[in-house]
Design a protein around this motif. Structure first.
Motif, PDB file in Angstrom:
ATOM      1  N   GLU A 727       0.975  12.861  14.529  1.00 32.04           N
ATOM      2  CA  GLU A 727       0.257  12.914  13.844  1.00 32.04           C
ATOM      3  C   GLU A 727       1.125  13.528  12.232  1.00 32.04           C
ATOM      4  O   GLU A 727      -0.115  13.349  10.946  1.00 32.04           O
ATOM      5  N   GLU A 728       2.178  13.481  12.518  1.00 32.16           N
ATOM      6  CA  GLU A 728       2.925  13.407  11.441  1.00 32.16           C
ATOM      7  C   GLU A 728       3.156  12.708  10.959  1.00 32.16           C
ATOM      8  O   GLU A 728       4.311  12.356   9.269  1.00 32.16           O
ATOM      9  N   MET A 729       3.429  11.234  11.196  1.00 29.69           N
ATOM     10  CA  MET A 729       3.673  10.083  10.463  1.00 29.69           C
ATOM     11  C   MET A 729       3.062   9.593   8.789  1.00 29.69           C
ATOM     12  O   MET A 729       1.521  10.066   9.410  1.00 29.69           O
ATOM     13  N   ALA A 730       3.588   9.527   8.310  1.00 25.61           N
ATOM     14  CA  ALA A 730       2.453   9.748   6.866  1.00 25.61           C
ATOM     15  C   ALA A 730       2.153   7.363   6.848  1.00 25.61           C
ATOM     16  O   ALA A 730       3.097   6.958   7.380  1.00 25.61           O
ATOM     17  N   TRP A 731       1.237   7.306   6.170  1.00 24.37           N
ATOM     18  CA  TRP A 731       0.434   6.281   6.267  1.00 24.37           C
ATOM     19  C   TRP A 731       0.339   5.716   4.890  1.00 24.37           C
ATOM     20  O   TRP A 731      -0.016   6.475   4.199  1.00 24.37           O
ATOM     21  N   ASP A 732       0.770   4.428   4.613  1.00 18.70           N
ATOM     22  CA  ASP A 732       0.660   3.915   3.085  1.00 18.70           C
ATOM     23  C   ASP A 732       0.357   2.738   3.051  1.00 18.70           C
ATOM     24  O   ASP A 732       0.551   2.021   3.905  1.00 18.70           O
ATOM     25  N   ALA A 733       0.021   2.011   2.192  1.00 18.96           N
ATOM     26  CA  ALA A 733      -0.957   0.534   2.220  1.00 18.96           C
ATOM     27  C   ALA A 733      -0.799  -0.166   0.532  1.00 18.96           C
ATOM     28  O   ALA A 733      -0.881   1.335  -0.365  1.00 18.96           O
ATOM     29  N   GLY A 734      -1.041  -0.678   0.147  1.00 13.45           N
ATOM     30  CA  GLY A 734      -0.623  -1.984  -1.639  1.00 13.45           C
ATOM     31  C   GLY A 734      -0.736  -3.110  -1.667  1.00 13.45           C
ATOM     32  O   GLY A 734      -0.344  -3.976  -0.315  1.00 13.45           O
ATOM     33  N   LEU A 735      -0.603  -3.875  -2.894  1.00 16.30           N
ATOM     34  CA  LEU A 735      -0.902  -4.374  -3.477  1.00 16.30           C
ATOM     35  C   LEU A 735       0.668  -4.608  -3.912  1.00 16.30           C
ATOM     36  O   LEU A 735       0.889  -4.143  -4.558  1.00 16.30           O
ATOM     37  N   GLY A 736       1.576  -6.045  -4.013  1.00 18.02           N
ATOM     38  CA  GLY A 736       2.729  -6.035  -4.448  1.00 18.02           C
ATOM     39  C   GLY A 736       2.683  -7.562  -5.377  1.00 18.02           C
ATOM     40  O   GLY A 736       2.019  -8.489  -4.789  1.00 18.02           O
ATOM     41  N   PHE A 737       3.548  -7.720  -6.487  1.00 15.47           N
ATOM     42  CA  PHE A 737       4.030  -8.775  -6.975  1.00 15.47           C
ATOM     43  C   PHE A 737       5.671  -8.817  -7.826  1.00 15.47           C
ATOM     44  O   PHE A 737       5.559  -8.188  -8.055  1.00 15.47           O
ATOM     45  N   ARG A 738       5.663  -9.857  -7.012  1.00 17.50           N
ATOM     46  CA  ARG A 738       6.672 -10.145  -7.029  1.00 17.50           C
ATOM     47  C   ARG A 738       6.906 -11.968  -8.369  1.00 17.50           C
ATOM     48  O   ARG A 738       6.917 -12.860  -7.191  1.00 17.50           O
TER      49      ARG A 738
END
Length: 785
Positions: A727-738
């Motif tokens: 329950e203490e796991m953080a979670w994120d998502a996103g978009l990247g440019f390289r």
């Protein structure tokens, strides 16, 4: 701002929806855009899989994002309407991609090519049919493959009239790629021909080639069994080129060649003239074990040697009087190039025939000529970087200097100086610093690498293919925080070597870290618990570390691979044993010291696993898993700050700034520089895809956190518990440019938090509260993993 957020989300949704639907509406009547291909194989439990047959599909479908949005196709149609202006031409020809339509003739040809492939794999009765389903101007194509019963190998027999090579082939049949009972495979037969050739060339048969090997396949077709006859023809006449016709009439046995002289030009200049002038001298260098025969290398000397001859000979696997070996030739190229002091390496052989007194005694010899062109010895590089993590704006500068041959032994000398300035938002009374930067860090690292083991043992006792290195490291870092200053001095020695193409080992017998902390009063220290207090007092780390790396990535072609790095580290055990044996004095806190400084005692281990799966040459799924645990004991209450785990930043949990996450569900306002943990668990996933030219994109998500192994009053909620850590796991998502510049990647990753463990337990899903200010921008050089 709230309305602006909705407008942006509506715009993004409209773009994605438009790109998914618009191309279908513009598809001409009677035409169908290929949506996908699939292959069904019967029976399934065979060595043939769908990926083998996917190479014979018709033209690939138009590229999509997540299998839905045809952005390139949409851009093509948009650019194809209206006037022929520069914008439409740019959309159509640069961004866009023409439609890939269903074509019956191409399906027939694909089925034919699949059958040809299956025939070569031993399935001579295989049949391939195809069906198609049309829906909303798209076509799904399915290939159905009935393999039938395969042909198998009944026997493998050899015909080798040349007795000189017969023993080398027959004693190596255990490694043969074609064996009785296996399914017939034409591709393996070609590979077996290469394997036999390589085996013979590794045993001195310098001129042997695949042209001397003939395979005859015999099958009556009734029992689906095949007999394979392998013929090794004799050598051609020395005046005849190698052709199949000449092989049939040749009766000369194959010649085995031995190395005569090894002549090395360490200062080769392609455009120079008169290299054989009178001032050129041959120098003999002796190398070898006392109990073995000596090996001599002849150096072409033009003035003083720029590189010590012993350094070069230690990288050469070709030995005098030994038979020619292809693998030793390849190893020599690889090892010489790894020295990094030569930009060009060329190894050639010339044939010598020495006639003895007996007419039938002719020894075949090769002279080996090695030409080495030196690379630029010194260079420097200046790097400037900027960061903006969670509002903490920062600037950094790095100056690198390198000398690749400082002591004329291919030693690599590196000096790296760095300065980092960062703005951290804290209380007003501490909000001071150079140009509002209240968090500064500067220092240097000096690194000296020797291309051998610096031990009181002759280097010849270590196998050359280990590629041994010894590295000495010295560093100094000054960290000026708003409430304290920390000064770190480091020194270490590192031995590294390889045991195979994919496996690398590293042993650090001793690493010393001396940490001094200033600016913290005794009264302030008394308010801290033992775990936090050690981070703000002087301490010493004397550790030993072993690291193993496995990496089966191919440098010549893109294929699925995985990377594993694992290490184990201990500190303070030897010092503690000495103190206990000598009954050393303890401090009031019951701890041992050395030179008046408490030393750390702990054990630490971690594993870093990365897997790359290529969908196409440029589309790839990348997955990373990391687990690290550190346990302080005896002379330590907590892991030292320098060895602890941290979360957040451009290479980890990208929804949080560096050291802004954790430990656990801790939700306090403690300075981000002090958010450290005793263990870390993290998983990262990326889908990487091309956008245009050198610009690539990525969709990513990260999950993880750090924890403490013991409760701490300074970090309530930071203690790891098996029943609550999920329950203490953080979670994120996103978009990247390289942006790919070949040697480096310039990266921008934009991440948003999905789940924040610092929020109340039943209110940790935070996406609904997202705004533009919630986005976390990560600027970095290189890929995250």
């Amino acid at each position: 701002m709230k309305h602006l957020k909705h407008i942006i989300w509506l715009f993004l949704f409209s773009v994605l929806f438009f790109s998914g639907c618009y191309p279908l509406k513009k598809t001409p009547k009677g035409k169908y855009i290929i949506k996908k291909y699939e292959v069904n194989i019967n029976p399934k439990n065979t060595k043939i899989n769908s990926s083998d047959l996917a190479a014979y599909f018709p033209p690939k479908p138009n590229k999509t994002i997540l299998g839905v949005w045809r952005l390139k196709l949409g851009a093509y149609y948009m650019g194809n309407r209206g006037k022929n202006n520069w914008l439409n031409r740019w959309l159509k020809n640069t961004i866009g991609e023409p439609p890939v339509f269903y074509d019956l003739s191409e399906l027939k040809n694909s089925a034919l090519q699949m059958n040809k492939f299956l025939h070569k794999k031993g399935y001579f009765n295989a049949q391939t049919i195809y069906t198609q389903k049309f829906r909303k101007r798209t076509a799904n194509v399915s290939f159905y493959v009935d393999l039938g019963k395969p042909y198998t190998i009944r026997s493998v027999k050899y015909s080798i009239p040349d007795t000189g090579i017969r023993k080398y082939i027959l004693r190596d049949t255990i490694n043969s790629l074609i064996k009785p009972g296996d399914i017939y495979d034409e591709y393996l037969i070609d590979n077996e021909s290469s394997r036999i050739t390589e085996n013979l060339r590794n045993n001195g048969f310098y001129y042997f080639s695949k042209d001397y090997i003939l395979f005859e396949i015999d099958s009556n077709g009734m029992d689906k069994k095949m007999d394979i006859f392998i013929q090794i023809k004799n050598q051609n006449n020395i005046n005849l080129p190698t052709t199949s016709k000449n092989i049939a009439y040749s009766k000369l046995p194959h010649q085995r060649f031995f190395i005569n002289k090894i002549i090395i030009n360490p200062d080769y200049k392609p455009l120079a003239k008169n290299l054989n002038s009178p001032d050129t001298v041959l120098v003999k260098v002796h190398q070898g074990k006392k109990e073995h025969a000596s090996t001599y290398y002849y150096f072409v000397k033009n003035g003083k040697f720029k590189v010590k001859p012993k350094t070069i000979t230690q990288a050469i696997f070709i030995s005098e009087h030994e038979p020619f070996s292809l693998i030793n030739l390849q190893r020599s190229y690889k090892r010489l190039n790894s020295l990094r002091i030569f930009r060009f390496t060329n190894i050639q052989f010339d044939t010598i025939i020495q006639h003895h007194t007996m007419a039938d005694s002719v020894k075949k010899l090769l002279n080996c000529y090695i030409s080495l062109q030196k690379a630029k010895r010194q260079f420097y590089k200046v790097e400037i970087e900027g960061t903006n993590s969670g509002g903490a704006f920062g600037l950094g500068g790095i100056l690198n200097y390198q000398n690749k041959n400082i002591f004329r032994g291919a030693e690599v000398f590196n000096v790296r100086t760095f300065t980092t300035l960062q703005r951290i938002q804290i209380s007003d009374d501490l909000n001071k610093g150079f140009f509002a930067f209240n968090n500064t860090e500067y220092g240097f690292n000096i690194n000296l690498i020797f291309p051998n083991f610096l031990l009181p043992i002759r280097q010849e006792r270590f196998p050359k293919f280990f590629e041994p290195n010894t590295a000495f490291n010295i560093g100094y870092t000054a960290q000026n925080r708003p409430s304290y200053n920390r000064f770190i001095t480091t020194g270490s020695v590192n031995y590294s070597w390889k045991t195979s193409e994919y496996s690398k080992h590293s042993l650090v017998p001793v690493e010393i870290n001396s940490i001094k902390v200033k600016g913290i009063s005794s009264a302030q220290l008394d308010t801290l618990d033992p775990r936090t207090r050690v981070q703000f007092t002087n301490h010493l780390i004397v550790d030993t570390r072993y690291t193993y790396i496995f990496n089966n990535q191919s440098l010549t072609k893109q294929k699925n691979f995985f990377y594993i790095k694992t290490s184990i580290e201990t500190s303070g055990n030897t010092l503690n044993l000495i103190d206990q044996a000598s009954r050393g004095k303890k401090t009031e806190d019951g701890k041992y010291t050395i030179f008046g400084i408490q030393y750390s005692q702990y054990i630490r281990g971690d594993i870093d696993f990365t897997y790359y799966r290529y969908l196409t040459q440029k589309d790839v799924f990348a997955f990373r898993f990391y687990l690290g645990v550190g346990i302080p004991y005896s002379n330590s209450e907590a892991m030292p700050y320098e060895k602890a785990f941290v979360a957040g930043g451009a290479n980890g949990m990208r929804g949080w700034g560096f050291r802004q996450l954790g430990p656990g569900s801790y939700a306090g306002t403690l300075n981000t520089n002090d958010r450290i943990g005793d263990m870390q668990l993290e998983g990262n996933f990326e889908y990487r895809f091309p956008i245009y030219g050198s610009l690539n994109g990525a969709l990513f998500t990260d999950m993880g956190n750090i924890w403490l192994v013991r409760p701490s009053s300074s970090f309530p909620g930071g203690y790891f518990k098996f029943d609550s850590f999920a329950e203490e796991m953080a979670w994120d998502a996103g978009l990247g440019f390289r942006y790919d510049l070949n040697l480096i990647n310039i990266r921008l990753d934009i991440a948003i938090r999905l789940r924040d463990p610092a929020k109340p337990r039943h209110n940790r899903w935070v996406l609904k509260n997202t705004s533009l200010r919630s986005l976390n921008y990560n600027f970095a050089i290189g890929l995250p993993f």
